[in-house]
Design a protein around this motif. Structure first.
Motif, PDB file in Angstrom:
ATOM      1  N   THR A 199      26.093  39.795  31.406  1.00 17.76           N
ATOM      2  CA  THR A 199      27.481  40.051  31.793  1.00 17.76           C
ATOM      3  C   THR A 199      27.958  39.159  32.933  1.00 17.76           C
ATOM      4  O   THR A 199      29.031  38.551  32.819  1.00 17.76           O
ATOM      5  CB  THR A 199      27.668  41.541  32.143  1.00 17.76           C
ATOM      6  OG1 THR A 199      27.301  42.329  31.003  1.00 17.76           O
ATOM      7  CG2 THR A 199      29.100  41.842  32.520  1.00 17.76           C
ATOM      8  N   PRO A 200      27.222  39.018  34.040  1.00 17.07           N
ATOM      9  CA  PRO A 200      27.694  38.114  35.104  1.00 17.07           C
ATOM     10  C   PRO A 200      27.822  36.664  34.634  1.00 17.07           C
ATOM     11  O   PRO A 200      28.754  35.952  35.044  1.00 17.07           O
ATOM     12  CB  PRO A 200      26.625  38.235  36.190  1.00 17.07           C
ATOM     13  CG  PRO A 200      25.941  39.531  35.933  1.00 17.07           C
ATOM     14  CD  PRO A 200      26.000  39.726  34.448  1.00 17.07           C
ATOM     15  N   LEU A 201      26.926  36.238  33.769  1.00 19.33           N
ATOM     16  CA  LEU A 201      26.992  34.875  33.249  1.00 19.33           C
ATOM     17  C   LEU A 201      28.254  34.677  32.416  1.00 19.33           C
ATOM     18  O   LEU A 201      28.961  33.663  32.556  1.00 19.33           O
ATOM     19  CB  LEU A 201      25.746  34.594  32.403  1.00 19.33           C
ATOM     20  CG  LEU A 201      25.625  33.211  31.788  1.00 19.33           C
ATOM     21  CD1 LEU A 201      25.429  32.167  32.875  1.00 19.33           C
ATOM     22  CD2 LEU A 201      24.475  33.171  30.811  1.00 19.33           C
ATOM     23  N   ILE A 202      28.571  35.647  31.572  1.00 16.99           N
ATOM     24  CA  ILE A 202      29.781  35.574  30.744  1.00 16.99           C
ATOM     25  C   ILE A 202      31.025  35.589  31.620  1.00 16.99           C
ATOM     26  O   ILE A 202      31.978  34.838  31.391  1.00 16.99           O
ATOM     27  CB  ILE A 202      29.805  36.726  29.722  1.00 16.99           C
ATOM     28  CG1 ILE A 202      28.672  36.539  28.706  1.00 16.99           C
ATOM     29  CG2 ILE A 202      31.143  36.821  29.016  1.00 16.99           C
ATOM     30  CD1 ILE A 202      28.408  37.739  27.829  1.00 16.99           C
ATOM     31  N   GLU A 203      31.032  36.438  32.655  1.00 17.23           N
ATOM     32  CA  GLU A 203      32.181  36.497  33.565  1.00 17.23           C
ATOM     33  C   GLU A 203      32.390  35.163  34.278  1.00 17.23           C
ATOM     34  O   GLU A 203      33.519  34.686  34.403  1.00 17.23           O
ATOM     35  CB  GLU A 203      31.997  37.616  34.587  1.00 17.23           C
ATOM     36  CG  GLU A 203      32.146  39.004  34.004  1.00 17.23           C
ATOM     37  CD  GLU A 203      31.845  40.104  34.993  1.00 17.23           C
ATOM     38  OE1 GLU A 203      31.219  39.821  36.056  1.00 17.23           O
ATOM     39  OE2 GLU A 203      32.234  41.257  34.728  1.00 17.23           O
ATOM     40  N   ASN A 241      39.721  39.419  29.839  1.00 16.16           N
ATOM     41  CA  ASN A 241      39.090  40.102  30.975  1.00 16.16           C
ATOM     42  C   ASN A 241      39.052  39.278  32.257  1.00 16.16           C
ATOM     43  O   ASN A 241      38.136  39.409  33.058  1.00 16.16           O
ATOM     44  CB  ASN A 241      37.675  40.574  30.611  1.00 16.16           C
ATOM     45  CG  ASN A 241      37.678  41.548  29.457  1.00 16.16           C
ATOM     46  OD1 ASN A 241      38.532  42.428  29.381  1.00 16.16           O
ATOM     47  ND2 ASN A 241      36.760  41.379  28.539  1.00 16.16           N
ATOM     48  N   ILE A 242      40.057  38.435  32.453  1.00 14.76           N
ATOM     49  CA  ILE A 242      40.196  37.664  33.684  1.00 14.76           C
ATOM     50  C   ILE A 242      41.558  37.967  34.292  1.00 14.76           C
ATOM     51  O   ILE A 242      42.578  37.877  33.625  1.00 14.76           O
ATOM     52  CB  ILE A 242      40.075  36.146  33.422  1.00 14.76           C
ATOM     53  CG1 ILE A 242      38.714  35.800  32.819  1.00 14.76           C
ATOM     54  CG2 ILE A 242      40.297  35.348  34.707  1.00 14.76           C
ATOM     55  CD1 ILE A 242      37.533  36.108  33.705  1.00 14.76           C
ATOM     56  N   ASP A 243      41.556  38.352  35.573  1.00 15.86           N
ATOM     57  CA  ASP A 243      42.807  38.588  36.292  1.00 15.86           C
ATOM     58  C   ASP A 243      43.186  37.313  37.030  1.00 15.86           C
ATOM     59  O   ASP A 243      42.442  36.827  37.878  1.00 15.86           O
ATOM     60  CB  ASP A 243      42.643  39.729  37.298  1.00 15.86           C
ATOM     61  CG  ASP A 243      42.359  41.069  36.623  1.00 15.86           C
ATOM     62  OD1 ASP A 243      42.719  41.217  35.439  1.00 15.86           O
ATOM     63  OD2 ASP A 243      41.785  41.951  37.276  1.00 15.86           O
ATOM     64  N   PRO A 263      37.131  38.303  37.620  1.00 17.03           N
ATOM     65  CA  PRO A 263      36.842  39.136  36.445  1.00 17.03           C
ATOM     66  C   PRO A 263      37.569  40.473  36.540  1.00 17.03           C
ATOM     67  O   PRO A 263      37.734  41.029  37.622  1.00 17.03           O
ATOM     68  CB  PRO A 263      35.321  39.337  36.512  1.00 17.03           C
ATOM     69  CG  PRO A 263      34.826  38.180  37.311  1.00 17.03           C
ATOM     70  CD  PRO A 263      35.908  37.879  38.308  1.00 17.03           C
ATOM     71  N   HIS A 264      38.020  40.972  35.399  1.00 22.62           N
ATOM     72  CA  HIS A 264      38.784  42.225  35.351  1.00 22.62           C
ATOM     73  C   HIS A 264      37.989  43.366  35.985  1.00 22.62           C
ATOM     74  O   HIS A 264      36.787  43.483  35.780  1.00 22.62           O
ATOM     75  CB  HIS A 264      39.128  42.547  33.901  1.00 22.62           C
ATOM     76  CG  HIS A 264      40.124  43.646  33.749  1.00 22.62           C
ATOM     77  ND1 HIS A 264      41.393  43.581  34.274  1.00 22.62           N
ATOM     78  CD2 HIS A 264      40.031  44.846  33.137  1.00 22.62           C
ATOM     79  CE1 HIS A 264      42.035  44.693  33.984  1.00 22.62           C
ATOM     80  NE2 HIS A 264      41.233  45.480  33.295  1.00 22.62           N
ATOM     81  N   ASP A 265      38.678  44.201  36.760  1.00 23.45           N
ATOM     82  CA  ASP A 265      38.095  45.350  37.460  1.00 23.45           C
ATOM     83  C   ASP A 265      37.113  44.940  38.562  1.00 23.45           C
ATOM     84  O   ASP A 265      36.279  45.733  38.972  1.00 23.45           O
ATOM     85  CB  ASP A 265      37.398  46.317  36.490  1.00 23.45           C
ATOM     86  CG  ASP A 265      38.394  47.017  35.579  1.00 23.45           C
ATOM     87  OD1 ASP A 265      39.558  47.183  36.003  1.00 23.45           O
ATOM     88  OD2 ASP A 265      38.024  47.390  34.453  1.00 23.45           O
ATOM     89  N   LYS A 266      37.184  43.695  39.017  1.00 21.46           N
ATOM     90  CA  LYS A 266      36.380  43.238  40.151  1.00 21.46           C
ATOM     91  C   LYS A 266      37.353  42.805  41.257  1.00 21.46           C
ATOM     92  O   LYS A 266      38.558  42.843  41.087  1.00 21.46           O
ATOM     93  CB  LYS A 266      35.475  42.066  39.750  1.00 21.46           C
ATOM     94  CG  LYS A 266      34.513  42.362  38.607  1.00 21.46           C
ATOM     95  CD  LYS A 266      33.328  43.177  39.061  1.00 21.46           C
ATOM     96  CE  LYS A 266      32.390  43.545  37.935  1.00 21.46           C
ATOM     97  NZ  LYS A 266      31.586  42.478  37.427  1.00 21.46           N
ATOM     98  N   ASN A 267      36.811  42.387  42.394  1.00 20.48           N
ATOM     99  CA  ASN A 267      37.677  41.897  43.468  1.00 20.48           C
ATOM    100  C   ASN A 267      37.254  40.489  43.869  1.00 20.48           C
ATOM    101  O   ASN A 267      36.299  39.940  43.325  1.00 20.48           O
ATOM    102  CB  ASN A 267      37.662  42.856  44.668  1.00 20.48           C
ATOM    103  CG  ASN A 267      36.270  43.070  45.206  1.00 20.48           C
ATOM    104  OD1 ASN A 267      35.476  42.140  45.279  1.00 20.48           O
ATOM    105  ND2 ASN A 267      35.965  44.303  45.580  1.00 20.48           N
TER     106      ASN A 267
END
Length: 200
Positions: free
Chosen positions: A50-54, A135-137, A166-170
């Motif tokens: 998941t972190p790699l994809i983000e 899924n990218i803000d 990344p979505h839902d992250k800061n």
């Protein structure tokens, strides 16, 4: 003598009956066991990807935004100004993530802004369009919905700054990046620890 040679030839030509071969391949049970093990391993490995994809998605959006700004700047110089980059409105392509001017989550497009109002009107040509990866803000610093370029390729108004998270992250997330563009057109990408982008 000839009979013996014939007999010898006859013995050589007669083959022993072959024993039946064992069937090759896997049984259904063996295949089901292998598939179950692979599914289990994939389920265990997926969270680590998941972190790699983000990071890959954020990088894709950063490169897309950077190339769009360079393209718009070059087109403005070529056309003598009147080129604008504007965010796609919410609802474009089924994207519902960009309700405000600062939200560029649905992507952006470049167009010839002949009346310099920052809005795509009838008869104005769309030169390029870029959808944001899922899924990218993408947030514009300052909250403007468009970026206008003059005949020298300079940004009309303040510097251009974006945060891509990344979505839902800061912005403290390791995958987060910032993009800054000075009014003269210099673009730099900054890491999460240097965010938010506050100067060109």
């Amino acid at each position: 003598m000839q009979n013996m040679q014939s007999l010898s030839r006859l013995r050589r030509s007669i083959r022993k009956p072959s024993t039946p071969r064992a069937p090759h391949g896997f049984t259904v049970i063996e295949l089901m066991v292998v598939v179950s093990i692979l599914a289990l391993l994939a389920a265990l490995a997926l969270p680590s990807f998941t972190p790699l994809i983000e990071r890959w998605r954020v990088q894709q959006a950063v490169k897309g935004l950077e190339s769009t700004l360079y393209y718009a700047r070059a087109e403005a110089i070529k056309r003598g100004g009147t080129v604008t980059v504007r965010k796609h409105p919410t609802g474009t392509g089924g994207c519902l993530l960009a309700p405000g001017n600062a939200n560029w989550d649905c992507g952006w497009f470049v167009f010839t802004d002949t009346n310099s109002n920052g809005t795509l009107d009838a008869g104005e040509e769309v030169l390029q369009s870029f959808p944001t990866p899922p899924n990218i803000d993408v947030t514009r610093v300052g909250g403007a919905a468009s970026i206008e370029f003059d005949r020298w390729g300079r940004v009309s108004g303040p510097f251009v700054g974006f945060s891509l998270v990344p979505h839902d992250k800061n912005i403290s997330d390791l995958a987060a990046r910032g993009l800054c563009m000075s009014s003269g057109g210099r673009i730099r990408t900054i890491k999460s620890e240097d965010m938010p982008c506050t100067s060109g």
